[in-house]
Motif scaffolding. Sequence first.
Motif, mmCIF file in Angstrom:
data_model
loop_
_atom_site.group_PDB
_atom_site.id
_atom_site.type_symbol
_atom_site.label_atom_id
_atom_site.label_comp_id
_atom_site.label_asym_id
_atom_site.label_seq_id
_atom_site.Cartn_x
_atom_site.Cartn_y
_atom_site.Cartn_z
ATOM 1 N N ARG A 1 43.788 47.788 32.515
ATOM 2 C CA ARG A 1 43.941 46.317 32.789
ATOM 3 C C ARG A 1 43.568 45.916 34.177
ATOM 4 N NH1 ARG A 1 49.601 46.449 32.337
ATOM 5 N NH2 ARG A 1 49.166 45.943 30.110
ATOM 6 N N ASN A 2 42.839 44.791 34.365
ATOM 7 C CA ASN A 2 42.413 44.484 35.776
ATOM 8 C C ASN A 2 41.703 45.575 36.399
ATOM 9 O OD1 ASN A 2 43.475 41.874 35.380
ATOM 10 N ND2 ASN A 2 45.504 42.423 36.173
ATOM 11 N N GLU A 3 40.881 46.374 35.420
ATOM 12 C CA GLU A 3 39.932 47.441 36.220
ATOM 13 C C GLU A 3 40.873 48.584 36.599
ATOM 14 O OE1 GLU A 3 37.311 45.349 38.778
ATOM 15 O OE2 GLU A 3 35.600 45.614 37.147
#
Length: 204
Positions: free
Chosen positions: A76-78
């Motif tokens: 999630r979100n890198e």
Amino acid sequence: MMGRTLGQVTYSRTQKDHGLHSTLTARLNNTPMGVFDGVFKGVRQPSTGPDGRQAYEYRVSNVSPKRTRKVSVLFRNERVVQTRVTPPYKNAMALDLENAPLIATDMIDAFGAVSAQTQCPGSLRIYDGRRLIRVSPKSSIVQSKQLTCLMTYKVIKGPGHLHPFNFRSVGVSLTYKTDTLGRNALDQIDLNAGVFNISLLQNN
């Protein structure tokens, strides 16, 4: 490798209603003495994390004559939010999901990023469920209708690749060919580790 075709890699990416779906399949069926023969099947797709929030899942299956292993990593979100490996690795990195200040992607997304580039890629940090990897640009060479990007691939945490060799550093060369409109497209990937030199050739 040395004029010998080891197998085939296929990659595809499609935009669907709920996000981007990418698949990567590598079939090795002609390695020396069949030592590294097997099938890698991977998908990257939208998913839901353990907290019910939206995430991306990197899910792969590695099938070889010795074993079958399945890996699932949620991003999630890198950032990594969950890792599941069946059966578990005997030797893997310890990843503190809550406190590790890492920005990472997965192997499929990284392959897609390199494939979609028209110029030399920037740095990438990759997590594959077992190791953390950094791919960094070194230099570039421009020749007639060809761009070559020299990169370094280093395992910065976790075990190396291909037991018993345990490669932790691999030289990478990306070759982009230029068409008549001046657009670059990935044509070849060359990997160098010790005495091993492997090339992935675009097959249009």
